[in-house]
Design an enzyme around this catalytic site. Structure first.
Site, PDB file in Angstrom:
ATOM      1  N   ARG A   9       0.877  -1.182   0.000  1.00  0.00           N
ATOM      2  CA  ARG A   9       0.000   0.000   0.000  1.00  0.00           C
ATOM      3  C   ARG A   9       0.911   1.228   0.000  1.00  0.00           C
ATOM      4  NH1 ARG A   9      -4.248   2.103   4.674  1.00  0.00           N
ATOM      5  NH2 ARG A   9      -4.860   3.998   3.560  1.00  0.00           N
ATOM      6  N   HIS A  10       0.536   2.220  -0.803  1.00  0.00           N
ATOM      7  CA  HIS A  10       1.343   3.451  -0.859  1.00  0.00           C
ATOM      8  C   HIS A  10       1.630   3.984   0.547  1.00  0.00           C
ATOM      9  CE1 HIS A  10      -2.089   5.862   0.364  1.00  0.00           C
ATOM     10  NE2 HIS A  10      -2.815   5.044  -0.394  1.00  0.00           N
ATOM     11  N   HIS A  12       2.010   7.005   3.466  1.00  0.00           N
ATOM     12  CA  HIS A  12       1.067   8.013   3.951  1.00  0.00           C
ATOM     13  C   HIS A  12       0.916   9.142   2.938  1.00  0.00           C
ATOM     14  CE1 HIS A  12      -0.792   8.011   7.839  1.00  0.00           C
ATOM     15  NE2 HIS A  12      -0.778   9.328   7.871  1.00  0.00           N
ATOM     16  N   TRP A  15      -3.623  13.378   2.175  1.00  0.00           N
ATOM     17  CA  TRP A  15      -4.998  13.275   2.690  1.00  0.00           C
ATOM     18  C   TRP A  15      -5.148  12.201   3.767  1.00  0.00           C
ATOM     19  CZ3 TRP A  15      -9.589  14.282  -1.169  1.00  0.00           C
ATOM     20  CH2 TRP A  15      -9.493  15.603  -1.617  1.00  0.00           C
ATOM     21  N   ARG A  61       0.093   8.586  -5.605  1.00  0.00           N
ATOM     22  CA  ARG A  61       0.600   8.116  -4.307  1.00  0.00           C
ATOM     23  C   ARG A  61       1.129   6.684  -4.412  1.00  0.00           C
ATOM     24  NH1 ARG A  61      -4.993   8.674  -4.205  1.00  0.00           N
ATOM     25  NH2 ARG A  61      -6.316   7.184  -3.088  1.00  0.00           N
ATOM     26  N   GLU A  88      -7.613   2.930  -6.051  1.00  0.00           N
ATOM     27  CA  GLU A  88      -8.376   2.833  -4.816  1.00  0.00           C
ATOM     28  C   GLU A  88      -9.861   2.687  -5.137  1.00  0.00           C
ATOM     29  OE1 GLU A  88      -9.004   1.791  -2.214  1.00  0.00           O
ATOM     30  OE2 GLU A  88      -8.106   3.024  -0.654  1.00  0.00           O
ATOM     31  N   ARG A  89     -10.611   2.167  -4.194  1.00  0.00           N
ATOM     32  CA  ARG A  89     -12.053   2.139  -4.320  1.00  0.00           C
ATOM     33  C   ARG A  89     -12.550   3.581  -4.510  1.00  0.00           C
ATOM     34  NH1 ARG A  89     -16.700   1.853  -0.120  1.00  0.00           N
ATOM     35  NH2 ARG A  89     -15.144   1.593   1.508  1.00  0.00           N
ATOM     36  N   HIS A 182      -3.578   0.362  -3.062  1.00  0.00           N
ATOM     37  CA  HIS A 182      -4.296   1.160  -2.053  1.00  0.00           C
ATOM     38  C   HIS A 182      -4.955   0.277  -0.994  1.00  0.00           C
ATOM     39  CE1 HIS A 182      -3.910   4.655  -4.744  1.00  0.00           C
ATOM     40  NE2 HIS A 182      -3.856   3.690  -5.657  1.00  0.00           N
TER      41      HIS A 182
HETATM   42  C1  DG2 Z   1      -8.017   5.520   1.743  1.00  0.00           C
HETATM   43  C2  DG2 Z   1      -8.633   4.367   2.443  1.00  0.00           C
HETATM   44  O1  DG2 Z   1      -7.368   5.006   0.629  1.00  0.00           O
HETATM   45  O2  DG2 Z   1      -9.486   4.801   3.406  1.00  0.00           O
HETATM   46  O3  DG2 Z   1      -9.450   6.436   0.050  1.00  0.00           O
HETATM   47  O4  DG2 Z   1      -9.456   7.406   2.013  1.00  0.00           O
HETATM   48  O5  DG2 Z   1      -5.219   3.677   0.555  1.00  0.00           O
HETATM   49  O6  DG2 Z   1      -5.671   5.378  -1.156  1.00  0.00           O
HETATM   50  O7  DG2 Z   1      -5.195   6.085   1.234  1.00  0.00           O
HETATM   51  P1  DG2 Z   1      -5.797   5.055   0.307  1.00  0.00           P
HETATM   52  C3  DG2 Z   1      -9.059   6.529   1.236  1.00  0.00           C
HETATM   53  P2  DG2 Z   1     -10.304   3.815   4.372  1.00  0.00           P
HETATM   54  O8  DG2 Z   1     -11.146   2.923   3.509  1.00  0.00           O
HETATM   55  O9  DG2 Z   1      -9.315   3.050   5.225  1.00  0.00           O
HETATM   56  O10 DG2 Z   1     -11.149   4.799   5.170  1.00  0.00           O
END
Ligand code: DG2
Length: 248
Positions: A9-10, A12, A15, A61, A88-89, A182
């Site tokens: 996972r990338h 920090h 955001w 990221r 990411e979702r 992600h």
């Molecule tokens: C986070 C995951 O995704 O958030 O989209 O806010 O890995 O791209 O930082 P990422 C986001 P949570 O599902 O853990 O709230």
């Protein structure tokens, strides 16, 4: 003979630090994230895990995490495949919103339903939102497939064909594969690899910047369920932090 898959996972992001729902918004790493990415690369070297091919999402990221980690491992030259299916979702109308405020406004049950349920997406994001990707050229080819919101199940549906057609093929060819993606796109992949139920996946969290290694047998089953974090102590602490995001 086992296949070697490294999930990362990338580090920090800006955001993550501000505690905002991010999804498809293309924010960069912050200093902590760049340090995590560099440490991730060192861990690969220390464990003699040198990737032959890189898969990333289309989001900076993940791309920059891969670049920093691979540079540390002197592997910046390996072939790269980028695909939106590793994004990411899509967090729908929650993109850009503060997690703590959302929790306070909607209550813990609704908040966790949106964050961690398998099949309940947040409300869709309007195309005229500043956080929309409807006019982003990198997704121009997607047409109607461009998501306006997604639940974890939707991520699995778009990710699995790519896992089968591309990532698995590179593993079959004997390559050590690094996937930088992600929190939720990796949760979807881990759900598939470990055969985790729709309910149990709610409590699985993935920390930023710590490589998670899967040895897969000839049937692509994990030799060790859950894989192995290269820094298990740091992973345990960071997993807790992700689980508690939004909470005071
Ligand atoms: C986070 C995951 O995704 O958030 O989209 O806010 O890995 O791209 O930082 P990422 C986001 P949570 O599902 O853990 O709230």
């Amino acid at each position: 003979m086992t296949y070697k898959l490294i999930l990362l996972r990338h580090g920090h992001s800006e955001w993550n630090a501000k505690n905002l729902f991010t999804g498809w918004v293309d924010v960069d790493l912050n200093d902590q994230g760049r340090e995590e990415a560099a440490r991730g690369g060192e861990l690969l070297v220390e464990n003699n895990l040198l990737p032959d091919v890189l898969y990333t999402s289309l989001l900076k990221r993940a791309i920059n995490t891969a670049n920093i980690s691979l540079d540390k491992a002197d592997r910046g030259w390996i072939p790269v495949k980028r695909d939106w299916r590793l994004n990411e979702r899509h967090y729908g109308a929650l993109q850009g919103k503060d997690k703590a405020q959302t929790l306070a406004e909607y209550g813990e049950e609704q908040f966790m339903e949106w964050r961690r349920s398998y099949d309940t997406p947040p409300p869709p994001l309007s195309d005229d939102s500043e956080f929309s990707q409807a006019h982003d050229p990198r997704y121009a080819d997607l047409g109607d497939a461009l998501p306006r919101t997604e639940c974890l199940k939707d991520v699995l549906v778009r990710l699995l064909p790519y896992w089968e057609s591309d990532i698995k093929e590179d593993l079959k060819a004997g390559k050590t594969v690094l996937v930088t993606a992600h929190g939720n796109s990796l949760r979807a992949l881990v759900k598939h690899l470990d055969g985790i139920s729709d309910d149990a996946i709610a409590s699985l969290n993935i920390p930023t910047g710590i490589p998670l290694v899967y040895d897969l047998d000839e049937d692509f089953q994990p030799v060790k369920p859950g894989g192995t974090y290269l820094d298990p102590d740091a992973a345990a602490e960071a997993i807790l932090a992700v689980a508690n995001q939004g909470k005071k």
